[in-house]
Design a protein around this motif. Sequence first.
Motif, PDB file in Angstrom:
ATOM      1  N   PRO A 143       0.819  -1.219   0.000  1.00  0.00           N
ATOM      2  CA  PRO A 143       0.000   0.000   0.000  1.00  0.00           C
ATOM      3  C   PRO A 143       0.854   1.270   0.000  1.00  0.00           C
ATOM      4  N   THR A 144       1.989   1.256   0.700  1.00  0.00           N
ATOM      5  CA  THR A 144       2.864   2.437   0.722  1.00  0.00           C
ATOM      6  C   THR A 144       3.400   2.735  -0.666  1.00  0.00           C
ATOM      7  N   GLN A 145       3.795   1.699  -1.399  1.00  0.00           N
ATOM      8  CA  GLN A 145       4.253   1.899  -2.776  1.00  0.00           C
ATOM      9  C   GLN A 145       3.100   2.411  -3.658  1.00  0.00           C
ATOM     10  N   ALA A 146       1.911   1.864  -3.435  1.00  0.00           N
ATOM     11  CA  ALA A 146       0.759   2.242  -4.272  1.00  0.00           C
ATOM     12  C   ALA A 146       0.445   3.731  -4.156  1.00  0.00           C
ATOM     13  N   ASP A 147       0.679   4.296  -2.960  1.00  0.00           N
ATOM     14  CA  ASP A 147       0.387   5.721  -2.737  1.00  0.00           C
ATOM     15  C   ASP A 147       1.209   6.649  -3.628  1.00  0.00           C
ATOM     16  N   ASN A 148       2.271   6.121  -4.225  1.00  0.00           N
ATOM     17  CA  ASN A 148       3.128   6.960  -5.069  1.00  0.00           C
ATOM     18  C   ASN A 148       2.602   7.136  -6.494  1.00  0.00           C
ATOM     19  N   PHE A 149       1.500   6.440  -6.807  1.00  0.00           N
ATOM     20  CA  PHE A 149       1.038   6.449  -8.204  1.00  0.00           C
ATOM     21  C   PHE A 149      -0.394   6.954  -8.324  1.00  0.00           C
ATOM     22  N   THR A 150      -0.693   7.415  -9.535  1.00  0.00           N
ATOM     23  CA  THR A 150      -2.067   7.733  -9.920  1.00  0.00           C
ATOM     24  C   THR A 150      -2.361   6.960 -11.193  1.00  0.00           C
ATOM     25  N   TYR A 151      -3.521   6.344 -11.265  1.00  0.00           N
ATOM     26  CA  TYR A 151      -3.885   5.683 -12.520  1.00  0.00           C
ATOM     27  C   TYR A 151      -5.085   6.388 -13.123  1.00  0.00           C
ATOM     28  N   ARG A 152      -5.168   6.320 -14.449  1.00  0.00           N
ATOM     29  CA  ARG A 152      -6.296   6.931 -15.153  1.00  0.00           C
ATOM     30  C   ARG A 152      -6.894   5.906 -16.095  1.00  0.00           C
ATOM     31  N   LEU A 153      -8.191   5.745 -16.018  1.00  0.00           N
ATOM     32  CA  LEU A 153      -8.916   4.896 -16.966  1.00  0.00           C
ATOM     33  C   LEU A 153      -9.767   5.812 -17.828  1.00  0.00           C
ATOM     34  N   GLU A 154      -9.758   5.593 -19.139  1.00  0.00           N
ATOM     35  CA  GLU A 154     -10.486   6.490 -20.028  1.00  0.00           C
ATOM     36  C   GLU A 154     -11.256   5.722 -21.086  1.00  0.00           C
ATOM     37  N   LEU A 155     -12.515   6.076 -21.233  1.00  0.00           N
ATOM     38  CA  LEU A 155     -13.352   5.549 -22.303  1.00  0.00           C
ATOM     39  C   LEU A 155     -13.648   6.686 -23.266  1.00  0.00           C
ATOM     40  N   ASN A 156     -13.667   6.418 -24.546  1.00  0.00           N
ATOM     41  CA  ASN A 156     -13.792   7.494 -25.521  1.00  0.00           C
ATOM     42  C   ASN A 156     -14.443   6.940 -26.776  1.00  0.00           C
ATOM     43  N   ARG A 157     -15.707   7.285 -26.983  1.00  0.00           N
ATOM     44  CA  ARG A 157     -16.396   6.801 -28.184  1.00  0.00           C
ATOM     45  C   ARG A 157     -17.701   7.560 -28.356  1.00  0.00           C
ATOM     46  N   ASN A 158     -18.160   7.644 -29.596  1.00  0.00           N
ATOM     47  CA  ASN A 158     -19.469   8.254 -29.859  1.00  0.00           C
ATOM     48  C   ASN A 158     -19.594   9.659 -29.287  1.00  0.00           C
ATOM     49  N   GLN A 159     -18.532  10.456 -29.393  1.00  0.00           N
ATOM     50  CA  GLN A 159     -18.535  11.832 -28.890  1.00  0.00           C
ATOM     51  C   GLN A 159     -18.789  11.924 -27.391  1.00  0.00           C
ATOM     52  N   ARG A 160     -18.436  10.863 -26.696  1.00  0.00           N
ATOM     53  CA  ARG A 160     -18.535  10.862 -25.240  1.00  0.00           C
ATOM     54  C   ARG A 160     -17.190  10.431 -24.674  1.00  0.00           C
ATOM     55  N   ARG A 161     -16.841  10.971 -23.534  1.00  0.00           N
ATOM     56  CA  ARG A 161     -15.570  10.611 -22.901  1.00  0.00           C
ATOM     57  C   ARG A 161     -15.785  10.525 -21.395  1.00  0.00           C
ATOM     58  N   LEU A 162     -15.281   9.450 -20.807  1.00  0.00           N
ATOM     59  CA  LEU A 162     -15.390   9.279 -19.366  1.00  0.00           C
ATOM     60  C   LEU A 162     -14.004   8.942 -18.840  1.00  0.00           C
ATOM     61  N   LYS A 163     -13.555   9.734 -17.849  1.00  0.00           N
ATOM     62  CA  LYS A 163     -12.234   9.514 -17.259  1.00  0.00           C
ATOM     63  C   LYS A 163     -12.360   9.318 -15.773  1.00  0.00           C
ATOM     64  N   TRP A 164     -11.619   8.349 -15.257  1.00  0.00           N
ATOM     65  CA  TRP A 164     -11.566   8.114 -13.814  1.00  0.00           C
ATOM     66  C   TRP A 164     -10.100   8.114 -13.395  1.00  0.00           C
ATOM     67  N   GLU A 165      -9.770   8.933 -12.400  1.00  0.00           N
ATOM     68  CA  GLU A 165      -8.398   8.994 -11.882  1.00  0.00           C
ATOM     69  C   GLU A 165      -8.406   8.735 -10.400  1.00  0.00           C
ATOM     70  N   ALA A 166      -7.495   7.913  -9.942  1.00  0.00           N
ATOM     71  CA  ALA A 166      -7.423   7.630  -8.510  1.00  0.00           C
ATOM     72  C   ALA A 166      -6.064   7.026  -8.180  1.00  0.00           C
ATOM     73  N   THR A 167      -5.807   6.867  -6.909  1.00  0.00           N
ATOM     74  CA  THR A 167      -4.614   6.175  -6.447  1.00  0.00           C
ATOM     75  C   THR A 167      -4.893   4.677  -6.512  1.00  0.00           C
ATOM     76  N   PRO A 168      -3.988   3.894  -7.099  1.00  0.00           N
ATOM     77  CA  PRO A 168      -4.248   2.449  -7.126  1.00  0.00           C
ATOM     78  C   PRO A 168      -4.238   1.874  -5.707  1.00  0.00           C
ATOM     79  N   ARG A 169      -4.976   0.815  -5.513  1.00  0.00           N
ATOM     80  CA  ARG A 169      -4.861   0.065  -4.271  1.00  0.00           C
ATOM     81  C   ARG A 169      -3.752  -0.965  -4.436  1.00  0.00           C
ATOM     82  N   SER A 170      -3.295  -1.489  -3.321  1.00  0.00           N
ATOM     83  CA  SER A 170      -2.335  -2.592  -3.344  1.00  0.00           C
ATOM     84  C   SER A 170      -3.089  -3.903  -3.523  1.00  0.00           C
ATOM     85  N   VAL A 171      -2.467  -4.871  -4.229  1.00  0.00           N
ATOM     86  CA  VAL A 171      -3.096  -6.192  -4.336  1.00  0.00           C
ATOM     87  C   VAL A 171      -3.187  -6.873  -2.982  1.00  0.00           C
TER      88      VAL A 171
END
Lengths: 197, 197
Positions: free
Chosen positions: A121-149
């Motif tokens: 979890p301490t290592q995970a706090d150093n990163f940000t991930y972004r997931l992005e969907l993009n189609r049909n003139q629509r775009r959805l983005k989600w950004e957050a800190t990853p969790r640890s496995v």
Amino acid sequence: YAPARCTAAQTSAEQGVLPPCHHHEAVHDSQLVPCTCPLFSCPWEGHLEVVVSHLRQTHRINILQGAEIVFLATDMHLPAPTDWIIMHSCLGHQFLLVLRKQEKYEGHPQFFATMMLIGTPTQADNFTYRLELNRNQRRLKWEATPRSVLECVDSVISDGDCLVLNTSLAQLFSDNGSLAIGIAITTSKVHNAEAEM
Amino acid sequence: YAPARCTAAQTSAEQGVLPPCHHHEAVHDSQLVPCTCPLFSCPWEGHLEVVVSHLRQTHRINILQGAEIVFLATDMHLPAPTDWIIMHSCLGHQFLLVLRKQEKYEGHPQFFATMMLIGTPTQADNFTYRLELNRNQRRLKWEATPRSVLECVDSVISDGDCLVLNTSLAQLFSDNGSLAIGIAITTSKVHNAEAEM
């Protein structure tokens, strides 16, 4: 984007039984951790450093490299519960993307997507991930800190602390039954960015 | 952002009865259109050009100006169905933001947010709107083409073609019961951008 494309490992969880979570608490590097793959109830356990090779060899989870990649989840019509999994190698670490189709409300399947660091979890706090969907003139983005496995993917999803798509939005973003998810990882802390220079 | 802040007009729909939609089809500029405010069943009708003054004067909907604004929806805990409404004046047009709390699945209220242009569908096609939530190291962005107020906001929301938040995500993005939604409007077509220079 001019990313690598890859069809993800994908499995319908047998009889709706998801593997239990044994690892709610952070562990030390020297401790054994159970298999973190949410696809299977797997008796394997090992050190964090060999989780990647276990996932790759035993569960045949693909690994994609690059700062920005596109994960192509096919057959979105498969009945819930279904998981789509890929590993993403980036910035010297490996991340696990989990896309899950699940019926929180009976008869209304939703899609949940999150990224987990194969690390503490301490290592995970150093990163940000972004997931992005993009189609049909629509775009959805989600950004957050990853969790640890080492945390439980099931609880992340049941908390709804992830990208959530209802079926109609998933269809708007899908092409021919496949959902292309753009993934990018960045370092989230200034001192890390400096340390890499 | 260094945006204007404003508490939105907000009304719990009485007895869960939402106003009917009379205007599924595009109308000519010369036609009368019914009141487009989703808050009330209102007998008013008038030309598209006077919808804004009607919404402002009769329904006391606030209007915010600026390329990027923040809409602060307070009292997110109010029971569904509840609507939060604001007008946004930008690029020579007025837009209506509708945030609706609604129980699509009984006992599970969700939040739906969309923007409508107070103008025709053809005019609406020239714009892109962006809604952004940003708090607790999480960020969620939705970008799409606004619909025209001549289309029915109820059908946009029932189709789920909008920003959708479940209760747990809404809580993660809320501060003290209020949700701050960043709003930006841009022109979506090259020839429009050129025409403005």
